[in-house]
Design a protein around this motif. Sequence first.
Motif, short mmCIF file in Angstrom:
data_model
loop_
_atom_site.label_atom_id
_atom_site.label_comp_id
_atom_site.label_asym_id
_atom_site.label_seq_id
_atom_site.Cartn_x
_atom_site.Cartn_y
_atom_site.Cartn_z
N ARG A 212 0.80 -1.32 0.01
CA ARG A 212 -0.15 -0.03 0.05
C ARG A 212 0.97 1.28 0.24
N GLU A 213 0.54 2.11 -0.85
CA GLU A 213 1.24 3.68 -0.78
C GLU A 213 0.05 4.29 0.13
N ILE A 214 0.39 5.22 1.01
CA ILE A 214 -0.66 5.85 1.59
C ILE A 214 -0.32 7.52 1.88
N ARG A 215 -0.84 8.22 1.50
CA ARG A 215 -0.65 9.67 1.57
C ARG A 215 -1.11 10.22 3.10
N VAL A 216 -0.40 10.86 3.79
CA VAL A 216 -0.85 11.39 5.12
C VAL A 216 -1.43 12.91 4.81
N PRO A 217 -2.62 13.10 4.94
CA PRO A 217 -3.22 14.22 4.76
C PRO A 217 -3.16 15.20 6.05
N LEU A 218 -2.49 15.08 7.07
CA LEU A 218 -2.39 15.64 8.25
C LEU A 218 -1.55 17.24 8.10
N PRO A 219 -2.39 18.29 8.56
CA PRO A 219 -1.81 19.47 8.56
C PRO A 219 -0.25 19.54 9.26
N ARG A 220 0.52 20.28 8.70
CA ARG A 220 1.86 20.82 9.62
C ARG A 220 1.46 22.20 10.01
N PRO A 221 2.40 22.41 11.13
CA PRO A 221 3.28 21.62 12.09
C PRO A 221 2.15 20.51 12.50
N ARG A 222 2.96 19.15 12.63
CA ARG A 222 2.35 18.28 13.25
C ARG A 222 2.28 18.28 14.77
N ASP A 223 0.97 17.87 15.37
CA ASP A 223 0.58 18.22 16.99
C ASP A 223 0.05 16.75 17.44
N ALA A 228 -5.95 17.40 14.84
CA ALA A 228 -5.88 16.23 13.88
C ALA A 228 -5.54 15.00 14.54
N ALA A 229 -5.59 14.78 15.77
CA ALA A 229 -5.13 13.63 16.71
C ALA A 229 -5.91 12.49 16.41
N GLN A 230 -7.26 12.70 16.07
CA GLN A 230 -8.09 11.82 16.04
C GLN A 230 -7.94 11.22 14.60
N GLN A 231 -7.82 11.83 13.56
CA GLN A 231 -7.58 11.53 12.19
C GLN A 231 -6.28 10.73 12.19
N ALA A 232 -5.08 11.28 13.08
CA ALA A 232 -3.92 10.46 13.21
C ALA A 232 -4.26 8.99 13.52
N GLY A 233 -5.03 9.14 14.57
CA GLY A 233 -5.29 7.62 15.16
C GLY A 233 -6.08 6.80 14.36
N ALA A 234 -6.66 7.41 13.68
CA ALA A 234 -7.66 6.45 12.63
C ALA A 234 -6.73 5.82 11.39
N LEU A 235 -5.78 6.85 11.17
CA LEU A 235 -4.94 6.43 9.94
C LEU A 235 -3.68 5.31 10.48
N GLU A 236 -3.31 5.49 11.81
CA GLU A 236 -2.56 4.39 12.29
C GLU A 236 -3.28 3.10 12.62
N ALA A 237 -4.62 3.30 12.83
CA ALA A 237 -5.28 1.88 12.83
C ALA A 237 -5.49 1.29 11.78
N GLU A 238 -5.49 2.22 10.55
CA GLU A 238 -5.65 1.40 9.33
C GLU A 238 -4.56 0.82 8.78
N ILE A 239 -3.37 1.59 9.03
CA ILE A 239 -1.94 0.71 8.50
C ILE A 239 -1.79 -0.30 9.46
N LEU A 240 -2.13 -0.39 10.81
CA LEU A 240 -2.13 -1.74 11.53
C LEU A 240 -2.79 -2.63 10.75
N ASP A 241 -3.89 -2.35 10.33
CA ASP A 241 -4.72 -3.58 9.74
C ASP A 241 -4.07 -3.90 8.52
N ILE A 242 -3.53 -3.13 7.71
CA ILE A 242 -3.00 -3.49 6.65
C ILE A 242 -1.72 -4.53 6.91
N LEU A 243 -0.90 -4.09 7.87
CA LEU A 243 0.19 -4.90 8.21
C LEU A 243 -0.26 -6.02 8.72
#
Length: 255
Positions: A212-223, A228-243
């Motif tokens: 999988r190639e995944i774009r990370v749409p989170l704004p910078r600076p990252r906090d 965006a923490a909830q969005q980051a958490g959802a993306l992490e969960a998705e990637i873990l599922d892929i792994l």
Amino acid sequence: MRRLELRHVRKAFDGLDVLADISLSVGAGEFVSILGPSGAGKSTLFQLLTGAEHGEGEMFFDGAPLDDHGRHFAFMPQRDALMPWRRILDNTTLGLEVQGVKRKAARARVASLFAEFGLAGFERHFPAQLSGGMRQRAALLRTVVQERDMLLLDEPFGALDALTRAAMQRWLEQMWRHHRWTALLITHDVREAVFLSDRIYVLSAHPARVVREIRVPLPRPRDPAGAAAQQAGALEAEILDILLNPQPFKGHDHD
């Protein structure tokens, strides 16, 4: 503009496939991560890029076949690899000295960076006198001062404790925003990849393939605690599922 492009790169050791089919790209000023299980062959890919190993497939830099490996890449390994008998000032000049830069000129080049890297006042210290995070900052200073086209970061914070690692990730993200280095990071830390990256290539277990190639749409600076923490958490969960449940390659998620 694509700086680095790999097409169907393969590598085997003694008939055992390590990299089965790797295609990826890194654009100018982009922070890209390669994420996969431990032992998936991620570091082998860096060995191909630096010329330490040779494989099959095509590798291009700025559109031309990659042949002069040393000219393009500055490599930072997981361990800081600082020489314990050299003071921090002389450790940070080592890469320049290997290139043939005279010691006095090398020292002058790194001196202006010590404050920016949080090392001002520690130039005369030995590595054993510094914390793990400070040693990693010195190792990164030694890497970037070489002024290569791209940074190759091989799990640079993997040996640090959790709190120091989190602090170093935030520091690196700030430094990257300031300098806009072109960077390729190897990691098996999902949270680290999401926090630092513009895009992530997820590899399967060996023989490694891009699943999988995944774009990370989170704004910078990252906090990590921001809006965006909830969005980051959802993306992490998705990637873990892929792994955990790898599927055939899909590209350009989260455009």
